[in-house]
Design a protein around this motif. Structure first.
Motif, PDB file in Angstrom:
ATOM      1  N   LYS A 259     -36.167  24.541  22.548  1.00  0.00           N
ATOM      2  CA  LYS A 259     -37.380  25.222  22.988  1.00  0.00           C
ATOM      3  C   LYS A 259     -37.104  26.146  24.165  1.00  0.00           C
ATOM      4  N   PHE A 260     -37.975  27.124  24.312  1.00  0.00           N
ATOM      5  CA  PHE A 260     -37.937  28.031  25.446  1.00  0.00           C
ATOM      6  C   PHE A 260     -38.802  27.457  26.549  1.00  0.00           C
ATOM      7  N   ASN A 261     -38.300  27.498  27.791  1.00  0.00           N
ATOM      8  CA  ASN A 261     -39.125  27.041  28.907  1.00  0.00           C
ATOM      9  C   ASN A 261     -39.983  28.200  29.401  1.00  0.00           C
ATOM     10  N   ARG A 262     -40.737  27.971  30.435  1.00  0.00           N
ATOM     11  CA  ARG A 262     -41.663  28.997  30.932  1.00  0.00           C
ATOM     12  C   ARG A 262     -40.951  30.221  31.500  1.00  0.00           C
ATOM     13  N   LYS A 263     -39.722  30.029  31.945  1.00  0.00           N
ATOM     14  CA  LYS A 263     -38.952  31.146  32.507  1.00  0.00           C
ATOM     15  C   LYS A 263     -38.196  31.928  31.442  1.00  0.00           C
ATOM     16  N   GLY A 264     -38.289  31.508  30.185  1.00  0.00           N
ATOM     17  CA  GLY A 264     -37.634  32.212  29.100  1.00  0.00           C
ATOM     18  C   GLY A 264     -36.241  31.723  28.774  1.00  0.00           C
ATOM     19  N   LYS A 265     -35.787  30.660  29.429  1.00  0.00           N
ATOM     20  CA  LYS A 265     -34.472  30.096  29.120  1.00  0.00           C
ATOM     21  C   LYS A 265     -34.607  29.154  27.927  1.00  0.00           C
ATOM     22  N   PHE A 266     -33.523  29.026  27.174  1.00  0.00           N
ATOM     23  CA  PHE A 266     -33.550  28.189  25.977  1.00  0.00           C
ATOM     24  C   PHE A 266     -32.805  26.890  26.221  1.00  0.00           C
ATOM     25  N   ARG A 267     -33.387  25.792  25.781  1.00  0.00           N
ATOM     26  CA  ARG A 267     -32.771  24.468  25.911  1.00  0.00           C
ATOM     27  C   ARG A 267     -32.606  23.863  24.531  1.00  0.00           C
ATOM     28  N   MET A 268     -31.344  23.578  24.155  1.00  0.00           N
ATOM     29  CA  MET A 268     -31.054  22.986  22.846  1.00  0.00           C
ATOM     30  C   MET A 268     -31.486  21.529  22.828  1.00  0.00           C
ATOM     31  N   HIS A 269     -31.991  21.097  21.687  1.00  0.00           N
ATOM     32  CA  HIS A 269     -32.355  19.697  21.489  1.00  0.00           C
ATOM     33  C   HIS A 269     -31.295  19.004  20.644  1.00  0.00           C
ATOM     34  N   VAL A 270     -31.285  17.697  20.716  1.00  0.00           N
ATOM     35  CA  VAL A 270     -30.313  16.906  19.969  1.00  0.00           C
ATOM     36  C   VAL A 270     -30.516  17.051  18.457  1.00  0.00           C
ATOM     37  N   THR A 271     -31.688  17.472  18.035  1.00  0.00           N
ATOM     38  CA  THR A 271     -31.950  17.650  16.605  1.00  0.00           C
ATOM     39  C   THR A 271     -31.076  18.746  15.992  1.00  0.00           C
TER      40      THR A 271
ATOM     41  N   VAL B  47     -27.405  11.497  20.947  1.00  0.00           N
ATOM     42  CA  VAL B  47     -28.260  10.850  19.955  1.00  0.00           C
ATOM     43  C   VAL B  47     -29.086   9.720  20.548  1.00  0.00           C
ATOM     44  N   GLY B  48     -28.763   9.255  21.731  1.00  0.00           N
ATOM     45  CA  GLY B  48     -29.579   8.254  22.415  1.00  0.00           C
ATOM     46  C   GLY B  48     -30.940   8.796  22.820  1.00  0.00           C
ATOM     47  N   GLU B  49     -31.079  10.129  22.834  1.00  0.00           N
ATOM     48  CA  GLU B  49     -32.362  10.742  23.172  1.00  0.00           C
ATOM     49  C   GLU B  49     -33.429  10.416  22.142  1.00  0.00           C
ATOM     50  N   TYR B  50     -33.026  10.137  20.921  1.00  0.00           N
ATOM     51  CA  TYR B  50     -34.011   9.782  19.898  1.00  0.00           C
ATOM     52  C   TYR B  50     -34.832   8.580  20.347  1.00  0.00           C
ATOM     53  N   LEU B  51     -34.227   7.693  21.103  1.00  0.00           N
ATOM     54  CA  LEU B  51     -34.938   6.521  21.604  1.00  0.00           C
ATOM     55  C   LEU B  51     -35.541   6.764  22.989  1.00  0.00           C
ATOM     56  N   ARG B  52     -34.783   7.425  23.877  1.00  0.00           N
ATOM     57  CA  ARG B  52     -35.258   7.636  25.244  1.00  0.00           C
ATOM     58  C   ARG B  52     -36.396   8.640  25.338  1.00  0.00           C
ATOM     59  N   ASP B  53     -36.297   9.756  24.607  1.00  0.00           N
ATOM     60  CA  ASP B  53     -37.261  10.835  24.722  1.00  0.00           C
ATOM     61  C   ASP B  53     -38.016  11.047  23.408  1.00  0.00           C
ATOM     62  N   GLU B  54     -38.454   9.979  22.826  1.00  0.00           N
ATOM     63  CA  GLU B  54     -39.114  10.025  21.530  1.00  0.00           C
ATOM     64  C   GLU B  54     -40.335  10.944  21.523  1.00  0.00           C
ATOM     65  N   ASN B  55     -41.113  10.935  22.605  1.00  0.00           N
ATOM     66  CA  ASN B  55     -42.341  11.744  22.639  1.00  0.00           C
ATOM     67  C   ASN B  55     -42.051  13.238  22.778  1.00  0.00           C
TER      68      ASN B  55
END
Length: 180
Positions: free
Chosen positions: A72-84, A169-177
């Motif tokens: 996703k893009f944050n408010r400043k326009g930078k992109f952050r990759m997700h584990v997906t 891949v541990g983010e699937y459990l830690r950051d589920e929401n």
């Protein structure tokens, strides 16, 4: 759901190129059809053209997601990759890091890779380069950026950080929401 703007495309492809380089072409021109990247609610999705056409019949407010979220893009326009995105990054990664079995759990709990947990690293990996982290059975565990080059890793302190963790891949459990 809309195509990425020119500025968004440049930002996204620069981030993606850190991990897979010129292999971005392989993601778009696949033998099973045309695939593309679409933006919906600041998230970039990797989706087939066929699914995009089917998704146009659903209103924007009712559409939750379509395809695989790459980040996703944050408010400043930078992109952050997700584990997906790991499923698509791993086969085409230019640089790879393998961790010892004793360091796997630490990495999956959200910690960086230390020199003491490093088993192997791709030869010629530069500093701050995107890498995919594997266990010794060649199963992708996550990705990050190298803190040191391959040459510097050889002489590094055993407690020194070798790879900065960005996703695992541990983010699937830690950051589920957050991922849904």
């Amino acid at each position: 759901m809309r195509p990425l703007t020119d500025a968004e495309t440049v930002t996204f492809f620069e981030k993606l190129a850190k991990y897979i380089g010129e292999n971005i072409k392989v993601l778009i021109d696949r033998p099973d059809g045309q695939w593309c990247f679409r933006l919906h609610r600041d998230r970039v999705y990797y989706v087939s053209e066929e699914m995009v056409r089917a998704g146009t019949s659903i209103g924007r407010e009712n559409l939750l997601s379509l395809g695989t979220s790459f980040g996703k893009f944050n408010r400043k326009g930078k992109f952050r990759m997700h584990v997906t995105a790991l499923t698509y990054l791993a086969p085409y990664a230019l640089y790879k890091v393998w961790v010892k079995p004793s360091a796997e759990q630490s990495f999956l709990y959200g910690n960086h890779v230390l020199k003491s947990g490093l088993a192997r690293i791709t030869e010629g990996t530069p500093q701050y380069q995107g890498v995919v982290v594997y266990n010794m059975s060649d199963i992708p565990l996550g990705f990050g950026a190298t803190a040191k080059s391959t040459q510097d890793c050889r002489t590094a302190d055993p407690a020194g950080i070798v790879v900065f963790r960005q996703a695992d891949v541990g983010e699937y459990l830690r950051d589920e929401n957050v991922l849904s």
